[in-house]
Design a protein around this motif. Structure first.
Motif, mmCIF file in Angstrom:
data_model
loop_
_atom_site.group_PDB
_atom_site.id
_atom_site.type_symbol
_atom_site.label_atom_id
_atom_site.label_comp_id
_atom_site.label_asym_id
_atom_site.label_seq_id
_atom_site.Cartn_x
_atom_site.Cartn_y
_atom_site.Cartn_z
ATOM 1 N N ASP A 137 3.098 5.862 7.484
ATOM 2 C CA ASP A 137 2.639 4.717 6.687
ATOM 3 C C ASP A 137 3.408 4.609 5.368
ATOM 4 O O ASP A 137 3.788 3.506 4.955
ATOM 5 C CB ASP A 137 1.144 4.858 6.421
ATOM 6 N N ARG A 140 6.818 3.255 6.009
ATOM 7 C CA ARG A 140 6.760 1.814 6.290
ATOM 8 C C ARG A 140 6.591 1.003 5.005
ATOM 9 O O ARG A 140 7.202 -0.064 4.849
ATOM 10 C CB ARG A 140 5.598 1.536 7.258
ATOM 11 N N LYS A 141 5.806 1.488 4.085
ATOM 12 C CA LYS A 141 5.532 0.728 2.858
ATOM 13 C C LYS A 141 6.769 0.563 1.991
ATOM 14 O O LYS A 141 6.881 -0.405 1.241
ATOM 15 C CB LYS A 141 4.419 1.408 2.066
ATOM 16 N N ARG A 298 3.596 -1.788 -6.530
ATOM 17 C CA ARG A 298 3.604 -2.707 -5.393
ATOM 18 C C ARG A 298 4.712 -3.745 -5.567
ATOM 19 O O ARG A 298 4.991 -4.183 -6.675
ATOM 20 C CB ARG A 298 2.255 -3.418 -5.275
ATOM 21 N N GLU A 303 3.150 -6.551 0.397
ATOM 22 C CA GLU A 303 2.230 -5.432 0.545
ATOM 23 C C GLU A 303 2.921 -4.083 0.446
ATOM 24 O O GLU A 303 2.255 -3.048 0.439
ATOM 25 C CB GLU A 303 1.523 -5.527 1.900
ATOM 26 N N GLY A 304 4.242 -4.092 0.366
ATOM 27 C CA GLY A 304 4.969 -2.835 0.331
ATOM 28 C C GLY A 304 5.020 -2.223 -1.057
ATOM 29 O O GLY A 304 4.450 -2.731 -2.028
ATOM 30 N N LEU A 305 5.729 -1.094 -1.156
ATOM 31 C CA LEU A 305 5.891 -0.371 -2.410
ATOM 32 C C LEU A 305 7.362 -0.312 -2.775
ATOM 33 O O LEU A 305 8.234 -0.451 -1.921
ATOM 34 C CB LEU A 305 5.333 1.053 -2.277
#
Length: 382
Positions: A137, A140-141, A298, A303-305
């Motif tokens: 996860d 993915r971010k 963010r 929605e990612g980082l």
């Protein structure tokens, strides 16, 4: 009641007081017999006292010298103990070691090394698998991209090995912080950690040098004194040092330096290398989130980082820790900085051509792959 000796102003114990009174009735002089320790190479009273030793001057002479507090009696009391382990030092500390396999040579070497250095027990910590949902996860971010190391150029391939090690440390902090019987300081190692035989050759201690490098101090005695010196707000003890930085209020070469166990040094600093360190239990539950907030945010409109400053802040625990103090060095008070053991000399720090010229009570075994490098070679189930 005190001794008639004007140079000895400490209170007398009950038995000593009785002997002093008897001597007074006989009209004879009474003096305390001081155990003779070891002469140390300190040249000034201030540096001697700072190192918790005694500065003595011979009566009627101008000669002064520094004397350790170690007495001849301590040697006798230590008989029957393993060589190099003093009786008066703590023997309760636990070591938590990240290792992929308890049957590996790496684990056996780390276990033996830490037991030899006085740790009461060594606990095995299994790193998160690279296909663990938390690891996948986080990868993915941050989206697609190269695996950027904290101490090297970008490399191709998945960053999951690095993420796994970072999250394993963070998870361990959380778990140990909830244990009611856990000690105040939690000692954590990776399985390539070894005692640093070169540190004493490169510290700023007056006795440092090639000869000092052969003196193997009792690690637990060093840790006793370092823990006692750490201010309440300081939550890390860095035992391995890579590219350390100092608070703005500290100046080289000797700013804020204390001597411990007669020959080691401790001072505030932040460093790469989380292969050997201790974290204070009361801070362990929140410290990871604190340092991550300084580096990760963010993505705007998504929605990612993303990393605020440098790409290697995404996945490297040591880069996050050192970067936290670097980015907030004017905001984080000096008393809250980690305490670093055996900080190297300025000349040593500038000697990039000498890989052995680094400080730290422990270091990484250069003949082994790092924890993240080793895991990168294994399948996703590891």
């Amino acid at each position: 009641t005190k001794s008639n000796n004007p140079h000895l102003l400490m209170p007398l114990r009950e038995g000593t007081m009785a002997r002093a009174r008897a001597a007074a009735l006989r009209g004879t002089r009474f003096e305390i017999e001081q155990p003779e320790g070891e002469r140390l190479p300190f040249k000034s009273m201030s540096s001697c006292i700072m190192a918790h030793n005694t500065w003595r001057c011979l009566r009627g002479k101008k000669e002064c010298y520094c004397m350790s507090h170690k007495s001849g009696g301590s040697r006798k009391a230590a008989r029957g103990r393993p060589p190099g382990l003093a009786q008066s030092c703590s023997r309760h500390r636990l070591a938590h070691v990240l290792s992929m396999d308890v049957n590996s040579v790496r684990w056996r070497n780390a276990n033996e090394e830490l037991l030899r250095n006085g740790f009461a027990k060594v606990h095995h910590v299994q790193p998160l698998a690279k296909n663990n949902p938390a690891v996948v996860d986080l990868e993915r971010k941050f989206g697609e991209g190269s695996n950027t190391s904290a101490r090297g150029p970008p490399s191709s391939g998945s960053p999951r090995a690095q993420i796994s090690i970072m999250l394993t440390h963070a998870q361990l902090w959380q778990n140990l912080s909830r244990e009611a019987e856990a000690p105040d300081w939690l000692y954590i190692f990776e399985d390539d950690a070894i005692f640093n035989p070169k540190a004493l050759a490169h510290t700023t201690h007056p006795a440092a040098g090639a000869a000092a490098a052969s003196k193997r101090a009792d690690v637990q005695c060093v840790l006793d004194e370092v823990e006692a010196l750490a201010p309440n707000g300081s939550n890390l003890i860095m035992l391995a040092l890579c590219q350390p930085i100092l608070p703005e209020s500290v100046r080289l070469p000797n700013g804020r330096e204390h001597f411990v166990a007669n020959i080691h040094t401790v001072r505030p600093c932040a460093s790469l290398c989380t292969s050997s360190y201790a974290i204070r239990r009361r801070a362990a539950a929140t410290f990871f989130d604190t340092v991550r907030r300084a580096h990760v945010r963010r993505k705007r409109g998504g929605e990612g980082l993303e990393a605020k400053y440098m790409p290697f802040h995404r996945f490297g625990l040591d880069a996050n820790i050192r970067g936290y103090y670097y980015r907030t060095r004017s905001l984080v008070p000096e008393r809250e900085w980690p305490r670093c053991v055996d900080y190297p000399t300025y000349t040593c720090l500038q000697s990039s051509s000498n890989p052995e010229c680094m400080g730290g009570l422990f270091t990484q075994n250069a003949s082994l792959l790092s924890q993240a490098e080793q895991q990168a070679m294994l399948g996703d189930e590891h």
